[in-house]
Design a protein around this motif. Sequence first.
Motif, PDB file in Angstrom:
ATOM      1  N   GLY A  30      84.229  65.618   5.634  1.00 11.79           N
ATOM      2  CA  GLY A  30      85.216  64.564   5.414  1.00 11.79           C
ATOM      3  C   GLY A  30      86.180  64.401   6.574  1.00 11.79           C
ATOM      4  N   SER A  31      86.510  65.497   7.240  1.00 15.02           N
ATOM      5  CA  SER A  31      87.528  65.379   8.286  1.00 15.02           C
ATOM      6  C   SER A  31      87.005  64.691   9.543  1.00 15.02           C
ATOM      7  CB  SER A  31      88.144  66.747   8.612  1.00 15.02           C
ATOM      8  OG  SER A  31      87.228  67.578   9.267  1.00 15.02           O
ATOM      9  N   VAL A  32      85.705  64.724   9.781  1.00 16.20           N
ATOM     10  CA  VAL A  32      85.186  64.041  10.989  1.00 16.20           C
ATOM     11  C   VAL A  32      84.435  62.746  10.679  1.00 16.20           C
ATOM     12  CG1 VAL A  32      84.994  65.934  12.638  1.00 16.20           C
ATOM     13  CG2 VAL A  32      83.168  65.560  10.995  1.00 16.20           C
ATOM     14  N   SER A  33      84.157  62.497   9.415  1.00 18.68           N
ATOM     15  CA  SER A  33      83.336  61.327   9.079  1.00 18.68           C
ATOM     16  C   SER A  33      84.113  60.026   9.235  1.00 18.68           C
ATOM     17  CB  SER A  33      82.839  61.446   7.637  1.00 18.68           C
ATOM     18  OG  SER A  33      82.101  60.292   7.274  1.00 18.68           O
ATOM     19  N   ARG A  47      84.159  57.423   4.065  1.00 25.01           N
ATOM     20  CA  ARG A  47      84.525  58.417   3.059  1.00 25.01           C
ATOM     21  C   ARG A  47      83.239  59.121   2.658  1.00 25.01           C
ATOM     22  NH1 ARG A  47      87.406  56.335  -2.107  1.00 25.01           N
ATOM     23  NH2 ARG A  47      85.585  57.304  -3.037  1.00 25.01           N
ATOM     24  N   PRO A  48      83.247  60.476   2.600  1.00 25.55           N
ATOM     25  CA  PRO A  48      81.994  61.170   2.318  1.00 25.55           C
ATOM     26  C   PRO A  48      81.318  60.622   1.054  1.00 25.55           C
ATOM     27  CG  PRO A  48      83.681  62.746   2.876  1.00 25.55           C
ATOM     28  CD  PRO A  48      84.367  61.416   2.790  1.00 25.55           C
ATOM     29  N   LEU A  49      80.008  60.511   1.151  1.00 23.71           N
ATOM     30  CA  LEU A  49      79.201  60.011   0.040  1.00 23.71           C
ATOM     31  C   LEU A  49      78.403  61.165  -0.540  1.00 23.71           C
ATOM     32  CD1 LEU A  49      77.864  56.792   1.782  1.00 23.71           C
ATOM     33  CD2 LEU A  49      79.511  56.870  -0.108  1.00 23.71           C
ATOM     34  N   THR A  50      77.847  60.943  -1.691  1.00 25.44           N
ATOM     35  CA  THR A  50      77.043  61.985  -2.325  1.00 25.44           C
ATOM     36  C   THR A  50      75.650  61.455  -2.601  1.00 25.44           C
ATOM     37  OG1 THR A  50      79.028  62.821  -3.392  1.00 25.44           O
ATOM     38  CG2 THR A  50      76.932  63.582  -4.271  1.00 25.44           C
ATOM     39  N   THR A  51      74.665  62.178  -2.102  1.00 23.66           N
ATOM     40  CA  THR A  51      73.286  61.831  -2.418  1.00 23.66           C
ATOM     41  C   THR A  51      72.764  62.936  -3.323  1.00 23.66           C
ATOM     42  OG1 THR A  51      71.082  61.406  -1.533  1.00 23.66           O
ATOM     43  CG2 THR A  51      72.423  62.940  -0.309  1.00 23.66           C
ATOM     44  N   GLU A  52      71.729  62.655  -4.063  1.00 19.63           N
ATOM     45  CA  GLU A  52      71.221  63.683  -4.966  1.00 19.63           C
ATOM     46  C   GLU A  52      69.713  63.717  -4.928  1.00 19.63           C
ATOM     47  OE1 GLU A  52      72.947  62.020  -8.570  1.00 19.63           O
ATOM     48  OE2 GLU A  52      70.958  61.330  -9.161  1.00 19.63           O
ATOM     49  N   ARG A  66      79.296  60.368   8.226  1.00 22.28           N
ATOM     50  CA  ARG A  66      78.627  59.652   9.315  1.00 22.28           C
ATOM     51  C   ARG A  66      79.570  59.501  10.505  1.00 22.28           C
ATOM     52  NH1 ARG A  66      77.607  53.625   7.740  1.00 22.28           N
ATOM     53  NH2 ARG A  66      79.352  53.270   9.127  1.00 22.28           N
ATOM     54  N   ILE A  67      79.018  59.619  11.689  1.00 22.00           N
ATOM     55  CA  ILE A  67      79.779  59.353  12.916  1.00 22.00           C
ATOM     56  C   ILE A  67      78.922  58.454  13.799  1.00 22.00           C
ATOM     57  CG2 ILE A  67      80.808  60.344  15.005  1.00 22.00           C
ATOM     58  CD1 ILE A  67      81.020  63.034  13.500  1.00 22.00           C
ATOM     59  N   SER A  68      79.448  57.285  14.146  1.00 24.81           N
ATOM     60  CA  SER A  68      78.718  56.425  15.084  1.00 24.81           C
ATOM     61  C   SER A  68      78.950  56.971  16.479  1.00 24.81           C
ATOM     62  CB  SER A  68      79.222  54.985  15.003  1.00 24.81           C
ATOM     63  OG  SER A  68      78.883  54.442  13.752  1.00 24.81           O
ATOM     64  N   ILE A  69      77.864  57.394  17.113  1.00 27.23           N
ATOM     65  CA  ILE A  69      77.965  57.987  18.441  1.00 27.23           C
ATOM     66  C   ILE A  69      78.129  56.903  19.492  1.00 27.23           C
ATOM     67  CG2 ILE A  69      76.604  59.275  20.155  1.00 27.23           C
ATOM     68  CD1 ILE A  69      77.923  60.970  17.859  1.00 27.23           C
ATOM     69  N   ASN A  70      77.347  55.872  19.395  1.00 23.76           N
ATOM     70  CA  ASN A  70      77.495  54.683  20.240  1.00 23.76           C
ATOM     71  C   ASN A  70      76.841  53.527  19.496  1.00 23.76           C
ATOM     72  OD1 ASN A  70      74.645  54.881  20.778  1.00 23.76           O
ATOM     73  ND2 ASN A  70      75.083  56.327  22.425  1.00 23.76           N
TER      74      ASN A  70
END
Lengths: 206, 119
Positions: free
Chosen positions: A43-46, A49-54, A84-88
């Motif tokens: 959560g701190s780098v995303s 907002r963090p999502l949950t998959t199952e 998620r983080i968009s790198i470029n």
Amino acid sequence: MDFESSERAIAPRREDALPATAAAAVKVVIVGGFGVGKTTLVGSVSEIRPLTTEETMTQAGVGVDDTAGVERKTSTTVAMDFGRISINEELVLYLFGTPGQERFWFLWRGLFEGALGAVVLVDTRRLEVSFDVIGRLEERGVPFVVAVNSFPDAPEHPLEELRSALDLPASVPLVFCDARRRDSSRDVLMTLMRYLHSLAAAPEAS
Amino acid sequence: MSNPGGDWEDGTPERLYVITGGRSGDLEPSHLDLVTLIIAKSGPKPGMQPEHAAIMRMCQTPLSLAEISAYLGLPVSVVTVLLGDLLAAGRVLSRPPVAPAKLPDLALIEAVIDGLRKL
Ligand SMILES: Nc1nc2c(ncn2[C@@H]2O[C@H](COP(=O)(O)OP(=O)(O)OP(=O)(O)O)[C@@H](O)[C@H]2O)c(=O)[nH]1
Ligand SMILES: [Mg+2]
């Protein structure tokens, strides 16, 4: 199971849309025991907002069904947080925080396959949880770094003491972090990437 | 070994069986990764199964399989089946993840480092 009840988003928000140029993604897995701070780190780098998959996990039952004589199967649903983080403009990095229950980490099909690497998050109050996972990552050839999430009431140990307690080879990076802080979590990912870079640059030295 | 079978429960939810028409994601070796990006070629079409239509709607911009699973509230294996249908029908495109061979590509890692530096 945890009961952190945040409303489940049913569609991406407009500001969460990836550009149409997003061409490929890579993933990193954050592993660690119950409550060690995996979700906090994600959560701190995303950027979302963090999502949950199952996933539904099935396992063959031990007994045999009395009436039909077929093997009984049991199933359970396991949830995993990710960010998620968009790198470029073309590349997207996804971070998956494994569920707390260790026995599911390696059962989740396709989680470690294709991952760039893993971060093993450890809590010095419960180091033993990390032994097994470190061994299994080594077995599978998943490169990893170890980050010690510093909780205020945890006993303080110098890194080198922790390294020998974890039986960690000198080549594997070991760092402290505060998963609540974006810069600190970012630095953990940076440590992993620099380590991967060194592995890729000198594949024969390990 | 500490808690054998502790939270396993019997059966698979019926709803999931209906959504996938009884097919299980386990049967076909999946070529879709958690981070395969999916893009719809158009909006939803009339008469589509609601889950297919929802995927078409949310994939107007690229979205990973994991995100689709999260927004639909459906397990990855079920979403894999649904995406298989849409891919077979030519309704969506998939962009596979960058697969690190045995060791990842230097340029790829450098790109990630550059991206993280900007955070
Ligand atoms: N003091 C301190 N608390 C932290 C830190 N990281 C996480 N916490 C707290 O520890 C608790 C557990 O953190 P989570 O991120 O939910 O841990 P998790 O590993 O995702 O937990 P499970 O998914 O249940 O296994 C939360 O209350 C966090 O606020 C840290 O670096 N320092
Ligand atoms: Mg968590």
